[in-house]
Write a protein that holds these residues in place. Structure first.
Motif, short mmCIF file in Angstrom:
data_model
loop_
_atom_site.label_atom_id
_atom_site.label_comp_id
_atom_site.label_asym_id
_atom_site.label_seq_id
_atom_site.Cartn_x
_atom_site.Cartn_y
_atom_site.Cartn_z
N VAL A 15 -3.68 7.54 -4.67
CA VAL A 15 -3.98 8.96 -4.54
C VAL A 15 -3.03 9.49 -3.47
CG1 VAL A 15 -5.70 10.70 -3.95
CG2 VAL A 15 -6.38 8.63 -5.21
N ILE A 16 -2.14 10.39 -3.87
CA ILE A 16 -1.14 10.94 -2.96
C ILE A 16 -1.52 12.39 -2.68
CG2 ILE A 16 1.30 11.44 -2.59
CD1 ILE A 16 1.79 9.25 -4.86
N ASP A 17 -1.97 12.65 -1.46
CA ASP A 17 -2.28 14.02 -1.04
C ASP A 17 -1.07 14.54 -0.30
OD1 ASP A 17 -5.04 14.18 -1.92
OD2 ASP A 17 -5.48 12.74 -0.33
N TYR A 18 -0.63 15.75 -0.64
CA TYR A 18 0.58 16.28 -0.02
C TYR A 18 0.42 17.76 0.33
CZ TYR A 18 1.52 18.53 -4.47
OH TYR A 18 1.41 19.31 -5.60
N THR A 19 1.24 18.17 1.28
CA THR A 19 1.38 19.58 1.64
C THR A 19 2.87 19.84 1.80
OG1 THR A 19 -0.73 19.58 2.80
CG2 THR A 19 0.77 21.38 3.31
N LEU A 20 3.35 20.88 1.16
CA LEU A 20 4.75 21.29 1.24
C LEU A 20 4.81 22.67 1.89
CD1 LEU A 20 7.71 20.61 0.46
CD2 LEU A 20 7.28 21.82 -1.69
N ASN A 21 5.50 22.76 3.03
CA ASN A 21 5.63 24.03 3.76
C ASN A 21 7.09 24.40 3.89
OD1 ASN A 21 2.90 24.65 4.56
ND2 ASN A 21 3.02 22.88 5.92
N ILE A 52 -1.32 8.61 1.56
CA ILE A 52 -1.55 7.82 0.35
C ILE A 52 -2.72 6.87 0.59
CG2 ILE A 52 -0.56 6.18 -1.30
CD1 ILE A 52 2.21 7.22 -0.49
N THR A 53 -3.66 6.88 -0.34
CA THR A 53 -4.80 5.97 -0.29
C THR A 53 -4.95 5.28 -1.64
OG1 THR A 53 -6.35 7.70 -0.95
CG2 THR A 53 -6.07 7.34 1.42
N THR A 54 -5.71 4.19 -1.63
CA THR A 54 -6.10 3.52 -2.87
C THR A 54 -7.53 3.03 -2.68
OG1 THR A 54 -5.49 1.90 -4.55
CG2 THR A 54 -5.27 1.20 -2.26
N THR A 55 -8.22 2.84 -3.76
CA THR A 55 -9.58 2.31 -3.71
C THR A 55 -9.59 0.96 -4.39
OG1 THR A 55 -10.51 4.53 -3.74
CG2 THR A 55 -11.99 2.73 -4.31
N THR A 56 -10.18 0.00 -3.71
CA THR A 56 -10.31 -1.34 -4.25
C THR A 56 -11.77 -1.74 -4.15
OG1 THR A 56 -9.41 -3.59 -4.16
CG2 THR A 56 -9.81 -2.51 -2.06
N ILE A 71 -2.94 3.68 2.82
CA ILE A 71 -1.64 3.02 2.78
C ILE A 71 -0.64 3.75 3.67
CG2 ILE A 71 0.30 2.47 1.26
CD1 ILE A 71 -1.84 2.14 -0.99
N LEU A 72 -0.68 5.08 3.62
CA LEU A 72 0.22 5.91 4.41
C LEU A 72 -0.64 6.96 5.11
CD1 LEU A 72 3.33 6.73 4.92
CD2 LEU A 72 2.91 8.45 3.17
N SER A 73 -0.73 6.88 6.42
CA SER A 73 -1.45 7.92 7.17
C SER A 73 -0.67 9.22 7.05
CB SER A 73 -1.58 7.52 8.64
OG SER A 73 -2.40 6.40 8.77
N LEU A 101 4.49 2.77 6.47
CA LEU A 101 3.22 2.41 5.87
C LEU A 101 2.31 1.77 6.93
CD1 LEU A 101 4.32 0.81 2.47
CD2 LEU A 101 3.74 3.20 2.95
N ASN A 102 1.02 1.90 6.71
CA ASN A 102 0.05 1.24 7.58
C ASN A 102 0.08 -0.26 7.32
OD1 ASN A 102 -0.66 3.78 8.38
ND2 ASN A 102 -2.53 3.85 7.21
N SER A 103 -0.46 -1.03 8.26
CA SER A 103 -0.66 -2.46 8.03
C SER A 103 -1.71 -2.59 6.95
CB SER A 103 -1.13 -3.16 9.29
OG SER A 103 -0.13 -3.08 10.28
N LEU A 104 -1.41 -3.34 5.92
CA LEU A 104 -2.31 -3.45 4.78
C LEU A 104 -3.12 -4.74 4.85
CD1 LEU A 104 0.10 -2.17 2.00
CD2 LEU A 104 -1.66 -0.88 3.20
N PRO A 105 -4.32 -4.71 4.28
CA PRO A 105 -5.15 -5.93 4.28
C PRO A 105 -4.46 -7.05 3.51
CG PRO A 105 -6.43 -4.01 3.58
CD PRO A 105 -5.00 -3.58 3.66
N ALA A 106 -4.85 -8.27 3.80
CA ALA A 106 -4.30 -9.44 3.10
C ALA A 106 -4.51 -9.26 1.60
CB ALA A 106 -4.99 -10.71 3.59
N GLY A 107 -3.52 -9.63 0.84
CA GLY A 107 -3.62 -9.54 -0.61
C GLY A 107 -3.00 -8.29 -1.20
N PHE A 108 -2.73 -7.28 -0.38
CA PHE A 108 -2.07 -6.07 -0.87
C PHE A 108 -0.57 -6.29 -0.82
CE2 PHE A 108 -4.83 -2.36 -1.47
CZ PHE A 108 -6.05 -2.92 -1.15
N ALA A 109 0.08 -6.03 -1.92
CA ALA A 109 1.53 -6.18 -1.97
C ALA A 109 2.10 -5.05 -2.82
CB ALA A 109 1.90 -7.53 -2.57
N LEU A 110 2.66 -4.04 -2.15
CA LEU A 110 3.28 -2.93 -2.87
C LEU A 110 4.78 -3.19 -3.03
CD1 LEU A 110 1.48 0.05 -1.12
CD2 LEU A 110 1.12 -0.77 -3.45
N PRO A 111 5.37 -2.69 -4.12
CA PRO A 111 6.79 -2.95 -4.37
C PRO A 111 7.72 -1.99 -3.64
CG PRO A 111 5.86 -1.75 -6.20
CD PRO A 111 4.73 -2.01 -5.24
#
Length: 131
Positions: A15-21, A52-56, A71-73, A101-111
């Motif tokens: 989920v990518i939340d964005y603001t463009l100014n 950027i967030t994700t739900t697991t 994932i991304l503050s 990117l934020n430090s991700l929990p073990a097992g998360f691997a983004l490309p």
């Protein structure tokens, strides 16, 4: 402009939340770009802020429980300064792209790399003014 983009990357529903100014920064009587002097120039700053967030699902005491991972503050990922000359248009742009990117929990691997930084300059080379 604000919004949300949903996109799956690998198996992660992002989920990518964005603001463009865009902000008018200043008016300049002249500005020199690429060796050429332009008159009546406006400087505009455009900023893209993203989160950027994700739900697991994690199992807590045997119960599957949704868990949101950031994932991304929120941060300014793209900052672009554009210079526009009256009756000509854009004469120069400097764009900076940065993210961490934020430090991700073990097992998360983004490309994608955990951080990135890039700068791009664009100069007007040739233009025609029509009467």
């Amino acid at each position: 402009v604000s919004g949300t983009i949903n996109q799956t990357v690998e198996t992660y529903p992002l989920v990518i939340d964005y603001t463009l100014n865009s902000i008018a920064i200043e008016s300049l009587p002249t500005y020199t770009s690429n060796g050429r002097v332009y008159s009546d120039v406006k400087r505009v700053k455009t900023i893209l802020n993203a989160k950027i967030t994700t739900t697991t699902t994690v199992v807590i005491l045997g119960v599957p429980t949704p868990f949101v991972v950031t994932i991304l503050s929120p941060q300014d990922v793209v900052v672009s300064n554009q210079y526009y000359s009256k009756n000509i248009g854009m004469i120069y742009t400097n764009t900076l792209i940065n993210y961490q990117l934020n430090s991700l929990p073990a097992g998360f691997a983004l490309p994608i790399p955990s951080s990135g930084s890039q700068s791009q300059d664009e100069f007007l080379d040739v233009y025609n003014v029509r009467p």
